[in-house]
Design a protein around this motif. Structure first.
Motif, short mmCIF file in Angstrom:
data_model
loop_
_atom_site.label_atom_id
_atom_site.label_comp_id
_atom_site.label_asym_id
_atom_site.label_seq_id
_atom_site.Cartn_x
_atom_site.Cartn_y
_atom_site.Cartn_z
N ARG A 39 13.23 7.54 4.66
CA ARG A 39 12.33 8.08 5.43
C ARG A 39 11.22 8.73 4.94
N ALA A 40 10.26 8.45 5.91
CA ALA A 40 8.92 9.24 5.52
C ALA A 40 8.61 10.37 6.55
N THR A 41 7.75 11.46 6.15
CA THR A 41 7.51 12.36 6.98
C THR A 41 6.74 11.95 8.25
N TYR A 53 9.21 6.62 -0.53
CA TYR A 53 8.50 6.37 -1.91
C TYR A 53 9.72 6.18 -2.95
N CYS A 54 10.57 7.17 -2.77
CA CYS A 54 11.57 7.38 -3.96
C CYS A 54 12.52 6.46 -4.01
N TRP A 55 13.09 5.78 -2.75
CA TRP A 55 14.01 4.63 -2.82
C TRP A 55 13.45 3.30 -3.49
N GLY A 56 12.10 3.17 -3.03
CA GLY A 56 11.58 1.95 -3.53
C GLY A 56 11.57 2.30 -5.25
N THR A 90 2.53 -0.42 -10.03
CA THR A 90 1.05 -0.25 -10.36
C THR A 90 0.70 1.49 -10.07
N LYS A 91 0.00 1.96 -10.87
CA LYS A 91 -0.41 3.49 -10.59
C LYS A 91 -1.20 3.55 -9.21
N VAL A 92 -2.19 2.67 -8.99
CA VAL A 92 -2.78 2.78 -7.82
C VAL A 92 -1.88 2.36 -6.63
N GLY A 93 -0.99 1.29 -6.81
CA GLY A 93 0.02 1.18 -5.81
C GLY A 93 0.66 2.13 -5.59
N CYS A 94 1.31 2.96 -6.47
CA CYS A 94 2.20 4.09 -6.02
C CYS A 94 1.46 5.24 -5.44
N GLU A 95 0.19 5.34 -5.61
CA GLU A 95 -0.70 6.48 -4.99
C GLU A 95 -0.96 5.98 -3.50
N LEU A 96 -1.31 4.64 -3.28
CA LEU A 96 -1.50 4.08 -2.11
C LEU A 96 -0.20 4.36 -1.14
N TRP A 97 1.16 3.86 -1.76
CA TRP A 97 1.82 4.03 -0.87
C TRP A 97 2.39 5.38 -0.75
#
Length: 133
Positions: A39-41, A53-56, A90-97
C-alpha cells in the motif's frame, strides 16, 4: 487476518524482522508463496503507508497483472529497468519510487531458487543483516 501494522518508531527494522520470521515460519511449513497489497499513501489517508516501497526492497515482486501499469510508469519516468527490484537497486530509482510510486499487488515465492528469495538475500547482505533463511 491482519490488515496492517502500525510502527511508531520507523527505522528500527521492526517490519524487516517480522517479515524475516514470517518467511522462516512459512518455509518451515512448506508454503509456496506469500501475498500482500503493498500500500501507498492516498490523499484521503490519515496514516502514512510505506508498503509500496518497503515490500519491494525486501524482495516482493509485482503480480503479473501489475506489469503493464508498471511498464507505463517506467516509460513515463524515462527508466530502462523492467522490474521493481531493478529500479530499487539504484539510489536514484529508490528516490523516484519513494516520491512517485503507487500501491501494488505483491507476491513472494518462498523456494530457494525464487527471484524473491534472491532479492531478499541481496537486501539483507547490503544492509549487513544476518539471518538464516
Amino acid at each position: 487476518q491482519n490488515s496492517f501494522m502500525l510502527v511508531y518508531e520507523p527505522g528500527q527494522s521492526i517490519g524487516t524482522n517480522l517479515f524475516l520470521n514470517q518467511v522462516s515460519a512459512a518455509r518451515s511449513r512448506k508454503l509456496i508463496k506469500l501475498r500482500t497489497f503493498a500500500r501507498a499513501t492516498e490523499e484521503y489517508d490519515d496514516l502514512e503507508w510505506g508498503g509500496y516501497y518497503c515490500w519491494g526492497r525486501l524482495g516482493y515482486e509485482m503480480r503479473h497483472d501489475e506489469h503493464s501499469k508498471f511498464q507505463d510508469w517506467l516509460l513515463n519516468f524515462g527508466r530502462s529497468e523492467t522490474k521493481l527490484n531493478e529500479l530499487l537497486a539504484t539510489k536514484v530509482g529508490c528516490e523516484l519510487w519513494r516520491k512517485h510510486g503507487y500501491g501494488w499487488l505483491a507476491e513472494f515465492y518462498l523456494n530457494d531458487a525464487a527471484e524473491t528469495m534472491s532479492n531478499l538475500r541481496n537486501y539483507l547482505q547490503a544492509k549487513g543483516i544476518s539471518f538464516d533463511l
